[in-house]
Design a protein around this motif. Structure first.
Motif, short mmCIF file in Angstrom:
data_model
loop_
_atom_site.label_atom_id
_atom_site.label_comp_id
_atom_site.label_asym_id
_atom_site.label_seq_id
_atom_site.Cartn_x
_atom_site.Cartn_y
_atom_site.Cartn_z
N ALA A 163 18.27 31.15 3.66
CA ALA A 163 17.48 30.87 2.46
C ALA A 163 17.39 29.36 2.30
CB ALA A 163 18.13 31.49 1.23
N LEU A 164 16.18 28.85 2.23
CA LEU A 164 15.95 27.42 2.02
C LEU A 164 15.68 27.18 0.54
CD1 LEU A 164 15.30 24.49 2.87
CD2 LEU A 164 12.96 25.27 3.36
N VAL A 165 16.50 26.34 -0.10
CA VAL A 165 16.30 26.00 -1.51
C VAL A 165 16.18 24.49 -1.64
CG1 VAL A 165 17.53 28.05 -2.32
CG2 VAL A 165 18.77 25.90 -2.04
N THR A 166 15.41 24.05 -2.61
CA THR A 166 15.22 22.63 -2.88
C THR A 166 15.63 22.33 -4.31
OG1 THR A 166 13.37 22.51 -1.32
CG2 THR A 166 13.56 20.74 -2.93
N ILE A 167 16.46 21.31 -4.49
CA ILE A 167 16.92 20.93 -5.83
C ILE A 167 15.80 20.20 -6.56
CG2 ILE A 167 18.63 19.59 -7.11
CD1 ILE A 167 20.55 19.95 -4.79
N ASP A 168 15.53 20.61 -7.79
CA ASP A 168 14.48 19.99 -8.60
C ASP A 168 14.95 18.65 -9.16
OD1 ASP A 168 12.95 22.26 -8.14
OD2 ASP A 168 13.56 23.22 -10.02
N ALA A 169 13.99 17.81 -9.50
CA ALA A 169 14.32 16.56 -10.19
C ALA A 169 14.90 16.87 -11.56
CB ALA A 169 13.06 15.71 -10.32
N VAL A 170 15.74 15.97 -12.04
CA VAL A 170 16.37 16.16 -13.36
C VAL A 170 15.34 15.86 -14.44
CG1 VAL A 170 18.20 15.36 -14.89
CG2 VAL A 170 18.62 15.52 -12.43
N ASP A 171 15.10 16.81 -15.32
CA ASP A 171 14.12 16.60 -16.40
C ASP A 171 14.76 15.82 -17.54
OD1 ASP A 171 15.64 18.44 -17.90
OD2 ASP A 171 14.39 20.12 -17.28
N SER A 172 13.95 15.48 -18.52
CA SER A 172 14.43 14.63 -19.62
C SER A 172 15.52 15.33 -20.44
CB SER A 172 13.25 14.25 -20.53
OG SER A 172 12.63 15.41 -21.06
N ALA A 173 15.42 16.64 -20.61
CA ALA A 173 16.42 17.36 -21.42
C ALA A 173 17.79 17.31 -20.74
CB ALA A 173 15.98 18.81 -21.63
N ALA A 221 18.73 15.09 -18.49
CA ALA A 221 19.17 13.69 -18.48
C ALA A 221 19.80 13.32 -19.81
CB ALA A 221 17.98 12.78 -18.17
N ARG A 222 19.18 13.73 -20.89
CA ARG A 222 19.73 13.44 -22.22
C ARG A 222 21.09 14.10 -22.39
NH1 ARG A 222 17.77 11.85 -27.15
NH2 ARG A 222 15.65 11.69 -26.30
N GLN A 223 21.20 15.34 -21.98
CA GLN A 223 22.46 16.06 -22.11
C GLN A 223 23.57 15.37 -21.31
OE1 GLN A 223 22.31 20.09 -20.66
NE2 GLN A 223 24.20 20.70 -21.69
N PHE A 224 23.24 14.90 -20.09
CA PHE A 224 24.24 14.24 -19.27
C PHE A 224 24.68 12.92 -19.88
CE2 PHE A 224 25.10 11.02 -16.00
CZ PHE A 224 26.22 11.57 -15.41
N ILE A 225 23.72 12.10 -20.30
CA ILE A 225 24.06 10.79 -20.88
C ILE A 225 24.92 10.96 -22.12
CG2 ILE A 225 23.09 8.78 -22.06
CD1 ILE A 225 22.85 8.62 -19.06
N GLN A 226 24.56 11.90 -22.97
CA GLN A 226 25.33 12.10 -24.20
C GLN A 226 26.76 12.57 -23.92
OE1 GLN A 226 22.80 14.81 -26.38
NE2 GLN A 226 21.65 13.14 -27.37
N SER A 227 26.96 13.29 -22.83
CA SER A 227 28.31 13.76 -22.50
C SER A 227 29.10 12.72 -21.71
CB SER A 227 28.23 15.05 -21.69
OG SER A 227 27.63 14.82 -20.41
N ARG A 228 28.40 11.74 -21.16
CA ARG A 228 29.05 10.81 -20.23
C ARG A 228 29.42 9.47 -20.87
NH1 ARG A 228 30.78 7.44 -17.27
NH2 ARG A 228 30.59 7.21 -15.01
N VAL A 229 28.62 8.98 -21.83
CA VAL A 229 28.83 7.63 -22.37
C VAL A 229 29.60 7.70 -23.68
CG1 VAL A 229 26.71 6.85 -21.27
CG2 VAL A 229 26.64 7.59 -23.66
N ASP A 230 30.12 6.54 -24.09
CA ASP A 230 30.92 6.47 -25.32
C ASP A 230 30.06 6.36 -26.58
OD1 ASP A 230 33.24 6.60 -23.83
OD2 ASP A 230 33.40 4.42 -23.62
N TRP A 234 22.65 11.21 -9.04
CA TRP A 234 23.26 9.99 -8.51
C TRP A 234 22.79 8.77 -9.31
CZ3 TRP A 234 26.55 6.94 -6.36
CH2 TRP A 234 26.18 5.76 -5.72
N ARG A 235 21.49 8.67 -9.57
CA ARG A 235 20.97 7.51 -10.30
C ARG A 235 21.46 7.52 -11.74
NH1 ARG A 235 15.97 6.06 -7.95
NH2 ARG A 235 16.27 6.01 -5.68
N LEU A 236 21.52 8.68 -12.36
CA LEU A 236 22.03 8.74 -13.73
C LEU A 236 23.50 8.33 -13.78
CD1 LEU A 236 20.31 12.04 -14.92
CD2 LEU A 236 19.96 9.76 -15.91
#
Length: 670
Positions: free
Chosen positions: A257-267, A269-278, A306-308
């Motif tokens: 099975a070939l799968v491709t990871i999608d780009a991170v959408d804004s939602a 990205a927001r969730q990651f930043i809010q959980s990652r930064v002070d 990686w970029r986030l």
């Protein structure tokens, strides 16, 4: 050998010293006992390997090691992005039961539904392919099905495709997980190893590999990998562009099975930043820009995990007064140029931010400055980049373009320069020994005497050079851990027994006392028993341990030093009756010969030391730290590089490429 030795020595004994009949009977009994012992060892080796037990032990080691690798990739706060991935149909030979969509948190269920269980994960650079593979690997180990194979992650770059995948798996288990050869072979033959091959895109320097590329050879070997009559399970990661190029060349993984990871959408990205930064409020302008312009350069520049992660690391850096070093809003100005400018901007500040964060976290000064770290990692990155772009091959072995394996890094210092350094070191040792002896005996330093000692020194140095004709020698090591197993104890006792026999032979040949001979024999037997002769460090009698990439060099140097001391001790004991010439002179000669033997036998560790000597910046040579292993381990600890098997890799290929392209900073320490 015992009988022949006896038949040669007994007739030379004086009348009354030896009873010939008893001696012959004893020697025959000894030979019969040795033969019986040999047969017993053969029977032991023929016993079946308990594959279920060994697979369970291997699973525990993989779980521990890959858990640490996951933490290193995600950073100290250990936050993941629940990335989405989509199924892509293959041109032919598809797998069955592949769902159209999936997420990181559901990847284990997605994989278990596949028939056969073969999965290819693709995505853009930094999309999170390795993290997704790790989530799958660790998830399979958390709740294993009965008889489930143990997933083992392997860098694709280390595979010599001239060998089949099954043989490569055996070698990797021996090399990276210290399984003995029989156990590794039994695990592979039983279908209890699930290869997770990471980084197919790093095998070739070309971004568009074709039908004759190494990556194509890897895929063809995967297609031939079977267990019984069925396609064996496997997992493969690769950049989307590389895999598309292979597919256009009519090379793809069959029954997968070939799968491709999608780009991170804004939602996400927001969730990651809010959980990652002070302080998420500082990032509001950036997040709003991504929401308003989802296809803009800033959104594209931060569209991968990686970029986030880079952005969070760089813009969370603090000064000594706890104020922030940078404002996230600056990213909007940087992105005005292009999304590539965002990447270069983040990579430029990543090392400084990482070293500062480590110092702040542990409330102490970093052992290396950011400039030193950037300079030394730049040297290593340029070496890897040169290997990758030129396809450099040394004695039939391609030099890696991604892996930093300490005992294989010595070509960085120059092949002839490193070998020449060893020859000069050997000559210097003998020159010092000659000068000490000339002075000790009051012979003087006349030209004749100096030449008389110099000629043998040059000859010995040339012999050392010829002994180093083998470019890639096997390391040696002293293996104390084998004493934890019954098999290791038997091997040690057998070596000790042979050492005593050898010592008695030395006593007879050199006319020294039996006590001295037995002492020499026990010393040599202990050394041989623990090192199991000069052997490959991968054979650990089934004892697994947490592997440190520095151990191979360290063990080789320790074994070489032990060999020198054993030789010196034995040499002095044999010449104990010749102390009239002076203990100092005996020690000088013993150490000179012993060190030469150590240099000749322990070539892996000595090459590493020579590399350090050749990277002092002299005559235009590159500069690396004296304690290179310690430096790389520190870089691994702070998250600049990652461990891959018995070596290290840069945290991400983008970081390696960036360091290879950019010169050291103007203020870098030399």
């Amino acid at each position: 050998m015992a009988v022949v030795l006896g038949l040669w020595l007994v007739p030379q004994a004086k009348l009354g010293e030896v009873d010939p009949v008893s001696a012959v009977v004893a020697l025959l009994a000894l030979a019969a006992g040795l033969w019986s012992g040999r047969q017993a060892l053969r029977v032991t080796r023929m016993a079946p390997v308990p594959v279920a037990e060994m697979a369970a032990r291997l699973a525990d080691e993989v779980r521990s090691r890959e858990g640490r690798a996951r933490t290193q990739l995600l950073g100290q706060k250990n936050r993941t992005i629940d990335v989405d991935f989509a199924f892509r149909p293959a041109p032919a030979h598809p797998t069955q039961h592949a769902r159209a969509k999936g997420q990181l948190t559901e990847v284990v269920d997605y994989y278990r539904d596949l028939q056969p269980q073969r999965l290819v994960i693709t995505g853009a650079p930094g999309a999170g392919k390795t993290v997704l593979a790790l989530e799958l690997l660790l998830g399979l180990l958390e709740n294993p099905d009965p008889g489930q194979p143990v997933p083992v992650r392997i860098p694709a770059t280390i595979w010599d495709t001239s060998h089949p995948l099954s043989g490569w798996l055996v070698q990797h288990l021996v090399t990276a997980y210290q399984q003995d050869l029989r156990t590794a072979q039994a695990l592979v033959d039983a279908g209890l190893i699930l290869p997770v091959i990471d980084g197919l895109d790093e095998v070739d320097a070309d971004d568009t590999p074709g039908h004759t590329s190494r990556a194509a050879d890897v895929v063809r070997a995967l297609n031939a990998y079977q267990h019984g009559r069925h396609a064996a399970p496997l997992v493969l990661t690769c950049r989307t562009g590389h895999y598309q190029a292979l597919t256009k060349a009519e090379v793809w993984t069959h029954d997968a099975a070939l799968v491709t990871i999608d780009a991170v959408d804004s939602a996400k990205a927001r969730q990651f930043i809010q959980s990652r930064v002070d302080n998420p409020a500082r990032w509001q302008t950036v997040l709003s820009t991504i929401d308003d312009h989802p296809g803009g350069p800033l959104a594209v520049g931060l569209s991968t995990p990686w970029r986030l992660s880079l952005a969070a690391t760089v813009y969370e850096q603090r000064n000594s007064d706890n104020s922030y070093s940078r404002n996230p809003a600056d990213l909007i100005r940087v992105a005005a140029t292009s999304n590539h400018a965002v990447r270069e901007h983040l990579l430029t500040h990543f090392i400084a931010a990482t070293t500062a964060a480590h110092a702040t976290q542990f409330d102490k000064q970093s052992p290396y400055t950011a400039d030193q770290t950037l300079q030394w990692l730049g040297v290593l990155a340029r070496y890897l980049d040169h290997n990758a772009t030129t396809g450099r091959i040394l004695d039939g072995v391609p030099l890696s373009g991604t892996d930093l394996v300490l005992h294989q890094l010595w070509p960085l210092g120059g092949v002839n320069r490193v070998r020449g350094t060893i020859v000069l070191a050997t000559a210097l040792i003998w020159l010092i020994a000659a000068l000490v002896l000339l002075n000790y005996f009051g012979i003087g330093f006349t030209p004749t005497q100096v030449v008389g000692f110099a000629v043998p020194a040059v000859g010995i140095s040339l012999m050392t050079y010829l002994a180093w004709a083998r470019i890639w020698p096997e390391p040696i090591h002293v293996n104390v851990r084998q004493l934890r197993t019954s098999k290791g104890i038997r091997s040690f006792l057998l070596s000790l027994f042979f050492g005593v026999i050898f010592g008695l032979g030395v006593a007879l040949l050199f006319a020294v006392t039996n006590t001295i001979g037995i002492t020499i024999g026990i010393t040599i037997g202990i050394f041989i028993g623990l090192s199991d002769v000069v052997k490959n460090p991968h054979e650990h009698n089934g004892v697994s341990m947490r592997w440190d990439p520095r151990e191979i060099v360290k063990n080789d140097l320790v074994a070489s030093a032990a060999l020198v001391l054993v030789f010196v001790f034995s040499f002095v004991l044999v010449l104990l009756d010749e102390l009239a010439v002076g203990l100092a002179s005996i020690l000088v000669v013993a150490f000179a010969i012993g060190i030469t033997i150590g240099i000749t036998i322990g070539r892996v560790g000595i090459r590493y030391v020579a590399l350090l000597l050749c990277t002092r910046g002299w005559f235009g040579a590159p500069t690396l730290p004296w304690r290179l292993g310690r430096f790389l381990h520190w870089c691994y600890h702070v998250g600049l590089i990652r461990q891959a098997g018995i070596g290290y890799q840069f945290r991400h290929r983008e970081l390696q490429d960036h360091l290879a392209r950019h010169p050291q900073p103007a203020g870098a320490s030399s």
